[in-house]
Design a protein around this motif. Structure first.
Motif, PDB file in Angstrom:
ATOM      1  N   TYR A 177     -29.101 -23.108 -25.710  1.00  0.00           N
ATOM      2  CA  TYR A 177     -28.492 -24.421 -25.954  1.00  0.00           C
ATOM      3  C   TYR A 177     -27.660 -24.369 -27.241  1.00  0.00           C
ATOM      4  N   ALA A 178     -28.219 -23.749 -28.287  1.00  0.00           N
ATOM      5  CA  ALA A 178     -27.501 -23.651 -29.565  1.00  0.00           C
ATOM      6  C   ALA A 178     -26.206 -22.867 -29.399  1.00  0.00           C
ATOM      7  N   LYS A 179     -26.278 -21.763 -28.671  1.00  0.00           N
ATOM      8  CA  LYS A 179     -25.091 -20.925 -28.472  1.00  0.00           C
ATOM      9  C   LYS A 179     -24.029 -21.649 -27.655  1.00  0.00           C
ATOM     10  N   ALA A 180     -24.436 -22.199 -26.524  1.00  0.00           N
ATOM     11  CA  ALA A 180     -23.472 -22.752 -25.568  1.00  0.00           C
ATOM     12  C   ALA A 180     -23.026 -24.165 -25.904  1.00  0.00           C
ATOM     13  N   TYR A 181     -23.967 -25.029 -26.233  1.00  0.00           N
ATOM     14  CA  TYR A 181     -23.636 -26.440 -26.445  1.00  0.00           C
ATOM     15  C   TYR A 181     -23.437 -26.789 -27.918  1.00  0.00           C
ATOM     16  N   GLY A 182     -23.999 -25.970 -28.792  1.00  0.00           N
ATOM     17  CA  GLY A 182     -23.802 -26.181 -30.222  1.00  0.00           C
ATOM     18  C   GLY A 182     -22.653 -25.351 -30.761  1.00  0.00           C
ATOM     19  N   ASP A 183     -22.044 -24.577 -29.854  1.00  0.00           N
ATOM     20  CA  ASP A 183     -20.901 -23.734 -30.194  1.00  0.00           C
ATOM     21  C   ASP A 183     -21.225 -22.803 -31.356  1.00  0.00           C
ATOM     22  N   LEU A 184     -22.438 -22.254 -31.315  1.00  0.00           N
ATOM     23  CA  LEU A 184     -22.902 -21.350 -32.368  1.00  0.00           C
ATOM     24  C   LEU A 184     -23.184 -19.993 -31.712  1.00  0.00           C
ATOM     25  N   LYS A 185     -22.118 -19.264 -31.437  1.00  0.00           N
ATOM     26  CA  LYS A 185     -22.201 -18.012 -30.666  1.00  0.00           C
ATOM     27  C   LYS A 185     -23.099 -16.968 -31.313  1.00  0.00           C
TER      28      LYS A 185
END
Length: 91
Positions: free
Chosen positions: A28-36
């Protein structure tokens, strides 16, 4: 906070997600929080509008607010929404 998302409901959902689905929370953090660069994340709270995460990226703690695409009705709606979000990430 609405009746459907009392502190107890939020705490229960967060505990379940952090204990049993830590990989999903990081996604969720990577995809929706834009935190790759996120390597891990913890769900701090959830409400009808979104969820608050604490992500780890590049050796730092990063707070994230991820909004849902609709206002959740209850905990069951939260369950289905979190699953649907995960399915979208894994496509």
């Amino acid at each position: 906070m609405s009746e459907e998302f009392s502190t107890q409901v939020s705490d229960r959902i967060c505990k379940h997600m952090n204990d049993d689905h830590a990989e999903a929370v990081a996604l969720y953090a990577k995809a929706y929080g834009d935190l790759k660069d996120a390597t891990a994340a913890t769900m701090l709270s959830i409400d009808a509008e979104g969820m608050n995460l604490q992500a780890q990226a590049n050796g730092e703690e990063v707070p994230l607010r991820i909004k849902f695409d609709h206002t959740l009705k209850n905990a069951e709606d939260a369950h289905h929404t979190l699953i649907d979000m995960l399915k979208q990430v894994r496509k």
